[in-house]
Motif scaffolding. Structure first.
Motif, PDB file in Angstrom:
ATOM      1  N   PHE A 157      10.885   2.930   6.792  1.00 17.32           N
ATOM      2  CA  PHE A 157      10.632   4.364   6.655  1.00 17.32           C
ATOM      3  C   PHE A 157       9.188   4.598   6.230  1.00 17.32           C
ATOM      4  N   SER A 158       8.676   5.733   6.641  1.00 16.48           N
ATOM      5  CA  SER A 158       7.400   6.223   6.134  1.00 16.48           C
ATOM      6  C   SER A 158       7.647   7.559   5.446  1.00 16.48           C
ATOM      7  N   ILE A 159       6.656   8.000   4.672  1.00 22.10           N
ATOM      8  CA  ILE A 159       6.740   9.312   4.034  1.00 22.10           C
ATOM      9  C   ILE A 159       6.067  10.330   4.943  1.00 22.10           C
ATOM     10  N   ALA A 160       6.835  11.334   5.336  1.00 20.18           N
ATOM     11  CA  ALA A 160       6.315  12.418   6.165  1.00 20.18           C
ATOM     12  C   ALA A 160       6.479  13.717   5.391  1.00 20.18           C
ATOM     13  N   ASP A 216       0.811  -1.221   0.000  1.00 18.65           N
ATOM     14  CA  ASP A 216       0.000   0.000   0.000  1.00 18.65           C
ATOM     15  C   ASP A 216       0.842   1.268   0.000  1.00 18.65           C
ATOM     16  N   GLY A 217       2.166   1.125  -0.045  1.00 16.23           N
ATOM     17  CA  GLY A 217       3.052   2.280  -0.113  1.00 16.23           C
ATOM     18  C   GLY A 217       3.212   3.040   1.182  1.00 16.23           C
ATOM     19  N   SER A 218       2.737   2.474   2.285  1.00 20.60           N
ATOM     20  CA  SER A 218       2.826   3.191   3.564  1.00 20.60           C
ATOM     21  C   SER A 218       4.195   3.064   4.214  1.00 20.60           C
ATOM     22  N   LEU A 219       4.909   1.979   3.927  1.00 16.79           N
ATOM     23  CA  LEU A 219       6.221   1.742   4.515  1.00 16.79           C
ATOM     24  C   LEU A 219       7.210   1.329   3.439  1.00 16.79           C
ATOM     25  N   LEU A 220       8.450   1.757   3.622  1.00 16.70           N
ATOM     26  CA  LEU A 220       9.559   1.395   2.749  1.00 16.70           C
ATOM     27  C   LEU A 220      10.623   0.706   3.589  1.00 16.70           C
ATOM     28  N   LYS A 275      -2.670  -5.800   5.433  1.00 11.71           N
ATOM     29  CA  LYS A 275      -2.439  -4.439   5.911  1.00 11.71           C
ATOM     30  C   LYS A 275      -1.977  -4.431   7.361  1.00 11.71           C
ATOM     31  N   GLN A 276      -2.336  -5.455   8.114  1.00 12.04           N
ATOM     32  CA  GLN A 276      -1.958  -5.506   9.528  1.00 12.04           C
ATOM     33  C   GLN A 276      -0.698  -6.331   9.779  1.00 12.04           C
ATOM     34  N   THR A 277      -0.423  -7.305   8.912  1.00  8.04           N
ATOM     35  CA  THR A 277       0.738  -8.177   9.094  1.00  8.04           C
ATOM     36  C   THR A 277       1.561  -8.211   7.816  1.00  8.04           C
ATOM     37  N   LEU A 278       2.759  -7.660   7.884  1.00  3.78           N
ATOM     38  CA  LEU A 278       3.680  -7.688   6.764  1.00  3.78           C
ATOM     39  C   LEU A 278       4.653  -8.844   6.946  1.00  3.78           C
ATOM     40  N   MET A 279       4.935  -9.540   5.863  1.00  7.20           N
ATOM     41  CA  MET A 279       5.878 -10.654   5.885  1.00  7.20           C
ATOM     42  C   MET A 279       7.041 -10.330   4.964  1.00  7.20           C
ATOM     43  N   LEU A 280       8.253 -10.386   5.501  1.00  5.46           N
ATOM     44  CA  LEU A 280       9.466 -10.051   4.758  1.00  5.46           C
ATOM     45  C   LEU A 280      10.373 -11.265   4.673  1.00  5.46           C
ATOM     46  N   VAL A 336       1.616  -4.101  11.959  1.00  8.48           N
ATOM     47  CA  VAL A 336       1.642  -2.687  11.597  1.00  8.48           C
ATOM     48  C   VAL A 336       0.222  -2.128  11.549  1.00  8.48           C
ATOM     49  N   ASP A 337       0.166  -0.813  11.600  1.00  5.35           N
ATOM     50  CA  ASP A 337      -1.078  -0.078  11.342  1.00  5.35           C
ATOM     51  C   ASP A 337      -0.685   1.140  10.512  1.00  5.35           C
ATOM     52  N   GLY A 338      -0.899   1.056   9.191  1.00  5.09           N
ATOM     53  CA  GLY A 338      -0.441   2.129   8.333  1.00  5.09           C
ATOM     54  C   GLY A 338       1.067   2.229   8.377  1.00  5.09           C
ATOM     55  N   ALA A 339       1.580   3.397   8.762  1.00  3.43           N
ATOM     56  CA  ALA A 339       3.022   3.621   8.818  1.00  3.43           C
ATOM     57  C   ALA A 339       3.607   3.352  10.199  1.00  3.43           C
ATOM     58  N   GLN A 340       2.840   2.791  11.103  1.00  2.19           N
ATOM     59  CA  GLN A 340       3.327   2.461  12.438  1.00  2.19           C
ATOM     60  C   GLN A 340       3.662   0.977  12.524  1.00  2.19           C
ATOM     61  N   VAL A 341       4.827   0.666  13.104  1.00  2.00           N
ATOM     62  CA  VAL A 341       5.237  -0.711  13.352  1.00  2.00           C
ATOM     63  C   VAL A 341       5.125  -0.968  14.851  1.00  2.00           C
ATOM     64  N   PHE A 342       4.240  -1.898  15.224  1.00  2.00           N
ATOM     65  CA  PHE A 342       4.015  -2.177  16.642  1.00  2.00           C
ATOM     66  C   PHE A 342       4.960  -3.246  17.171  1.00  2.00           C
ATOM     67  N   SER A 343       5.231  -4.267  16.365  1.00  2.00           N
ATOM     68  CA  SER A 343       6.112  -5.345  16.812  1.00  2.00           C
ATOM     69  C   SER A 343       6.623  -6.100  15.595  1.00  2.00           C
ATOM     70  N   TYR A 344       7.691  -6.848  15.802  1.00  2.00           N
ATOM     71  CA  TYR A 344       8.222  -7.683  14.737  1.00  2.00           C
ATOM     72  C   TYR A 344       8.907  -8.902  15.348  1.00  2.00           C
TER      73      TYR A 344
END
Length: 321
Positions: free
Chosen positions: A26-29, A10-14, A64-69, A85-93
């Motif tokens: 990173f997020s775009i600010a 969704d382009g929210s995180l890089l 959108k809530q769980t990213l897998m890398l 995650v929630d949008g550009a926020q990372v809660f845990s990994y």
């Protein structure tokens, strides 16, 4: 140095893989990038304090809530991570899986778009393909003897810097130093063809439908474009002449395929080409650091991040005609 970049769908995180063993998020600010998380892939190995995280890629079935890398690491490892995650926020990994490719400095990793397979390449010159769910190896792509031709075909004779699945998920392209780009068919378990001329040193392959762009790290014939199904090469003589003596590190199509972003060094620049005419429509020059990679935004054709040495990351946007 940043070796590779990957956007969330969704382009929210890089995400950036770095020479200090970190994956940085990173997020775009506004009009800049803002770091939101640092993930260490490093464990102390053979007395070394830092070994690079050489590549990072996103699992295509991330939510959108769980990213897998997945990431490749110079300590002979392939690692898998999950981020809440929630949008550009990372809660845990957390790291969910890790395995070693013994005696291989793993330099690249890529998932197919279906998420059913991922592939690696590295210093031992072998491409390995794994099942996306079980993480078990399904193919080891070695040179194969062709009885009709009386010779060995396929394979690589030097380190592999880039593995990329074609959109169908059935074909894998791999490239590196001093050997052709190889096209491997998972359905037949064999090399289908070779695309001549590659001299790839990083994220040097990208796709637009049945077209693949190849970025070559040399001062001539820096950019090649093939139909990878037929092996036909497009004549880009004039494009490469306009690049002058620049060496191409990376090539990335925009999300729609309308533009191709080419990262060069000697000198460092970002060139934007219109893929209908192959004319240069924008350029960023005069950059005083070495560039190595780029990532085009998944939702915005005009947005691209370039990165390179000294931790340099630049958010770029050009005005479309």
């Amino acid at each position: 140095t940043v070796f590779s970049l990957e956007w969330a769908q969704d382009g929210s995180l890089l995400f950036a893989s770095c020479d200090n063993g970190l994956i940085m998020a990173f997020s775009i600010a506004g009009n800049r990038l803002q770091m939101v998380e640092r993930i260490s892939t490093m464990q102390k190995v053979r007395g070394e304090d830092q070994l690079p995280c050489t590549h990072v890629c996103m699992h295509p079935k991330s939510s959108k809530q769980t990213l897998m890398l997945a990431c490749s690491a110079a300590q002979e490892e392939v690692q898998h991570w999950e981020l809440e995650v929630d949008g550009a926020q990372v809660f845990s990994y957390s790291q969910t899986h890790v395995f070693k490719e013994v005696n291989n400095e793993v330099l690249c990793v890529d998932y197919n778009k279906q998420g059913t397979n991922f592939a690696t390449g590295g210093s031992d010159r072998l491409v390995r393909i794994y099942d996306g769910e079980t993480k078990q190896r399904t193919h080891e792509c070695k040179p194969q003897w062709n009885q009709d031709q009386g010779t060995w075909v396929g394979g690589h004779n030097s380190r592999i810097y880039c593995t990329r699945f074609a959109p169908s998920g059935n074909l894998l392209l791999s490239a590196g130093w001093e050997s052709p780009t190889q096209v491997f068919d998972l359905r037949t378990g064999s090399f289908e063809r070779s695309l001549k001329g590659a001299h790839v040193s990083g994220d040097g392959l990208d796709f637009k439908q049945d077209t693949v762009a190849v970025a070559n790290y040399r001062g001539y014939n820096q950019l090649q474009v093939f139909n990878y199904l037929s092996g036909t090469e497009l004549d880009l003589t004039q494009v490469n002449e306009r690049l002058g003596g620049c060496h191409a590190h990376a090539a990335r199509f925009s999300s729609s395929g309308k533009y191709l972003f080419v990262v060069t060094s000697q000198p460092a620049s970002l060139r934007v080409l219109d893929t209908a005419t192959w004319e240069e429509v924008a350029a960023l020059k005069g950059i005083n650091t070495m560039l190595s990679t780029a990532a085009t935004h998944p939702l915005d054709d005009s947005l691209c991040v370039v990165a390179g040495s000294k931790g340099c990351l630049m958010l770029t946007k050009f005005s479309q005609k």
